[in-house]
Design an enzyme around this catalytic site. Structure first.
Site, mmCIF file in Angstrom:
data_model
loop_
_atom_site.group_PDB
_atom_site.id
_atom_site.type_symbol
_atom_site.label_atom_id
_atom_site.label_comp_id
_atom_site.label_asym_id
_atom_site.label_seq_id
_atom_site.Cartn_x
_atom_site.Cartn_y
_atom_site.Cartn_z
ATOM 1 N N VAL A 118 2.476 -1.660 4.419
ATOM 2 C CA VAL A 118 2.138 -0.240 4.290
ATOM 3 C C VAL A 118 3.439 0.556 4.253
ATOM 4 O O VAL A 118 4.302 0.386 5.117
ATOM 5 C CB VAL A 118 1.265 0.206 5.489
ATOM 6 C CG1 VAL A 118 0.937 1.673 5.411
ATOM 7 C CG2 VAL A 118 0.005 -0.640 5.561
ATOM 8 N N CYS A 119 3.591 1.417 3.258
ATOM 9 C CA CYS A 119 4.793 2.248 3.143
ATOM 10 C C CYS A 119 4.903 3.169 4.355
ATOM 11 O O CYS A 119 3.985 3.925 4.670
ATOM 12 C CB CYS A 119 4.741 3.080 1.867
ATOM 13 S SG CYS A 119 6.086 4.265 1.718
ATOM 14 N N ILE A 120 6.040 3.114 5.029
ATOM 15 C CA ILE A 120 6.211 3.870 6.272
ATOM 16 C C ILE A 120 6.140 5.380 6.048
ATOM 17 O O ILE A 120 5.493 6.089 6.815
ATOM 18 C CB ILE A 120 7.518 3.474 6.999
ATOM 19 C CG1 ILE A 120 7.574 4.129 8.383
ATOM 20 C CG2 ILE A 120 8.748 3.782 6.156
ATOM 21 C CD1 ILE A 120 8.658 3.578 9.273
ATOM 22 N N ALA A 170 2.583 6.387 5.194
ATOM 23 C CA ALA A 170 1.725 6.198 6.369
ATOM 24 C C ALA A 170 1.930 7.309 7.385
ATOM 25 O O ALA A 170 0.963 7.870 7.908
ATOM 26 C CB ALA A 170 2.008 4.838 7.008
ATOM 27 N N PHE A 213 0.854 -1.186 0.000
ATOM 28 C CA PHE A 213 0.000 0.000 0.000
ATOM 29 C C PHE A 213 0.889 1.234 0.000
ATOM 30 O O PHE A 213 1.721 1.410 0.898
ATOM 31 C CB PHE A 213 -0.929 -0.016 1.222
ATOM 32 C CG PHE A 213 -1.887 -1.169 1.206
ATOM 33 C CD1 PHE A 213 -3.142 -1.038 0.646
ATOM 34 C CD2 PHE A 213 -1.520 -2.406 1.725
ATOM 35 C CE1 PHE A 213 -4.019 -2.109 0.610
ATOM 36 C CE2 PHE A 213 -2.384 -3.488 1.697
ATOM 37 C CZ PHE A 213 -3.637 -3.334 1.136
#
Length: 132
Positions: A77-79, A82, A39
Site C-alpha cells: 500500500v502506498c504510504i 494511505a 495499491f
C-alpha cells in the site's frame, strides 16, 4: 510469466479492484508469478480492515487478504496515499500520535513507498494497471 499488478481504485466505487483480484487469482491458478500487487491512489482503500460490507455482498478486503495468505502475495500500500485516506499500520499510527488501536491496515497488506512500484515495473515481465 512474472506479473506486477497496480490497483488504483477503491473496492466499492469502481470495478477495477474486483477485476484486479480476479485477474491476480486466475494468473496464480495458471501458475504465473505475481511479483507484487501495489495499491495506489484510492486503491489503498482495499487495505482497510474496517470495511463491513453486508453479509450477502462480496468482501473485497477479505478476498485480497485470503489470496495473500494462500499464495504468500506481497500486497503493498502506498504510504502517502494511505496516510491521506487514514489507513495506518501500527508504526505509522504511533509515529503520527494517533494512539493505540488507530491502526487499521488489514492482514496481508504492508505499507511502503513508490520505490516498490518502480521495482515491480523493473522486475516483472508485465505491469498490469487496473483503474484510472
Amino acid at each position: 510469466m512474472k506479473i506486477g499488478v497496480v490497483v488504483n481504485e477503491g473496492p466499492y466505487t469502481h470495478q477495477a479492484s474486483d477485476t484486479a483480484y480476479q485477474f491476480t487469482k486466475a494468473a496464480l491458478e495458471k501458475g504465473h508469478e505475481i511479483y507484487r500487487v501495489f495499491f495506489y491512489h484510492d486503491g489503498v482503500n482495499n487495505a482497510t480492515r474496517l470495511t463491513v460490507p453486508p453479509q450477502d455482498e462480496r468482501n473485497v478486503q477479505r478476498n485480497w487478504s485470503e489470496l495473500s495468505e494462500k499464495y504468500n502475495l506481497d500486497l503493498v500500500v502506498c504510504i502517502a496515499a494511505a496516510q491521506r485516506r487514514g489507513i495506518l499500520d501500527d508504526s505509522e499510527a504511533k509515529r503520527h500520535g494517533k494512539g493505540d488501536g488507530a491502526a487499521n491496515l488489514a492482514p496481508g497488506f504492508r505499507i511502503s513507498g513508490l520505490g516498490q512500484l518502480i521495482e515491480s515495473g523493473i522486475q516483472a515481465d508485465r505491469l498490469v494497471v487496473f483503474g484510472d
